[in-house]
Design a protein around this motif. Structure first.
Motif, PDB file in Angstrom:
ATOM      1  N   HIS A 216       0.807  -1.210   0.000  1.00 59.83           N
ATOM      2  CA  HIS A 216       0.000   0.000   0.000  1.00 59.83           C
ATOM      3  C   HIS A 216       0.846   1.270   0.000  1.00 59.83           C
ATOM      4  CE1 HIS A 216      -3.916  -1.617  -0.021  1.00 59.83           C
ATOM      5  NE2 HIS A 216      -3.901  -2.153   1.182  1.00 59.83           N
ATOM      6  N   ALA A 241      -4.742  -2.061  -4.702  1.00 64.47           N
ATOM      7  CA  ALA A 241      -5.601  -2.216  -3.527  1.00 64.47           C
ATOM      8  C   ALA A 241      -6.687  -3.256  -3.777  1.00 64.47           C
ATOM      9  CB  ALA A 241      -6.217  -0.876  -3.152  1.00 64.47           C
ATOM     10  N   GLU A 242      -7.267  -3.216  -4.982  1.00 64.99           N
ATOM     11  CA  GLU A 242      -8.331  -4.163  -5.327  1.00 64.99           C
ATOM     12  C   GLU A 242      -7.793  -5.595  -5.354  1.00 64.99           C
ATOM     13  OE1 GLU A 242     -12.067  -5.521  -6.102  1.00 64.99           O
ATOM     14  OE2 GLU A 242     -11.472  -3.474  -5.574  1.00 64.99           O
ATOM     15  N   ARG A 245      -7.283  -6.872  -1.751  1.00 62.97           N
ATOM     16  CA  ARG A 245      -8.425  -6.878  -0.831  1.00 62.97           C
ATOM     17  C   ARG A 245      -8.787  -8.284  -0.340  1.00 62.97           C
ATOM     18  NH1 ARG A 245     -11.404  -3.385  -3.395  1.00 62.97           N
ATOM     19  NH2 ARG A 245     -10.507  -1.671  -2.210  1.00 62.97           N
ATOM     20  N   GLU A 248      -6.245  -9.332   2.252  1.00 65.56           N
ATOM     21  CA  GLU A 248      -6.438  -8.619   3.518  1.00 65.56           C
ATOM     22  C   GLU A 248      -7.620  -9.195   4.291  1.00 65.56           C
ATOM     23  OE1 GLU A 248      -6.770  -4.026   5.158  1.00 65.56           O
ATOM     24  OE2 GLU A 248      -6.953  -4.443   3.029  1.00 65.56           O
ATOM     25  N   ARG A 249      -8.690  -9.510   3.588  1.00 70.43           N
ATOM     26  CA  ARG A 249      -9.874 -10.098   4.220  1.00 70.43           C
ATOM     27  C   ARG A 249      -9.512 -11.435   4.889  1.00 70.43           C
ATOM     28  NH1 ARG A 249     -15.624  -9.643   2.391  1.00 70.43           N
ATOM     29  NH2 ARG A 249     -16.793 -11.433   3.197  1.00 70.43           N
TER      30      ARG A 249
END
Length: 269
Positions: A216, A241-242, A245, A248-249
């Motif tokens: 990031h 970022a997409e 995601r 990260e989840r």
């Protein structure tokens, strides 16, 4: 949220206190960490906010046998079970603690900061609210979390390599070295009473979180500086970022599974 959340510290060391494995003073010391002070507001039977030691004792007197963590994000009510008012406050804070056993209660932190960078004074008020006695949303077992994390770590490494991020500059290397240094200090990742597998899962989730923070950018929030690779335009940052995601989840789900492992094990036993 992939750093150590305050809700994680409260649940982990609060569980150790409830189990009688540590003293109230040690529990408060571990939970407060670098903050100035923590208080609990809205506890049944308490008209005014109380200190953390008294607050944890009060929860135990109300029948709490364990503390769980929720780490929700927009569109992902991870660890929450309602009602809507509590969920909304937890979603805004991006974390919460839910007491299991006894009276269904949840705690949501509100952070107060004052002072300049480097000399920040932080106080935390935990707002106690009623919660629904129901299974938490989307929390995996430790085994599921560990399997998902292994795949997520591979995906994150491959993504960063394709994006020309991993190991691509001095800032990225410094960030990785800082993570390795912290991991090597022998810190207690979880409080006494947690199974070794929970410690392993949490350490792996934090490692995945370190990779995501590097991707990031310098500010850890999508800054995307050239120090971390070639992706510098707004569209490239958004694509990065997409792509990250889902990883990260997965890391957040694993964190919750690790922090909640004490309660899950107690309920099985």
């Amino acid at each position: 949220m992939l750093t150590e959340p305050r809700s994680g510290r409260l649940a982990a060391w609060g569980n150790a206190l409830i189990a009688g494995l540590i003293s109230p003073d040690e529990a408060v010391h571990r939970i407060v960490a670098d903050d100035a002070r923590h208080r609990v507001e809205g506890l049944p039977g308490e008209a005014d906010p109380v200190g953390l030691s008294l607050g944890l004792g009060r929860l135990r007197a109300l029948g709490a046998t364990g503390l769980r963590v929720a780490l929700p994000a927009p569109g992902h009510p991870l660890g929450l079970s309602g009602p809507p008012d509590f969920n909304a406050r937890a979603m805004e804070a991006e974390e919460a603690v839910i007491a299991s056993g006894g009276q269904p209660l949840g705690l949501v932190p509100e952070i107060f900061e004052a002072g300049p960078d480097g000399d920040l004074h932080v106080e935390v008020v935990w707002h106690c609210l009623p919660v629904r006695d129901a299974p938490p949303a989307d929390v995996p077992s430790l085994g599921e979390a560990e399997r998902e994390l292994a795949e997520a770590l591979r995906e994150a490494t491959e993504l960063l390599s394709r994006m020309d991020v991993a190991g691509s500059g001095p800032v990225a290397q410094a960030a990785l070295e800082a993570y390795r240094e912290r991991a090597a200090r022998g810190r207690e990742v979880l409080a006494p009473g947690y199974p070794p597998r929970a410690v392993r899962v949490l350490e792996l989730a934090q490692r995945v979180g370190a990779l995501i923070a590097i991707a990031h950018g310098p500010d850890g929030a999508g800054g995307g500086g050239s120090e971390h690779g070639a992706a510098v335009s707004a569209s490239q940052i958004a694509a990065r970022a997409e792509a990250l995601r889902p990883v990260e989840r997965t890391a957040r789900r694993a964190q919750v599974a690790a922090y909640n492992a004490y309660v899950e094990q107690r309920e099985r036993d």
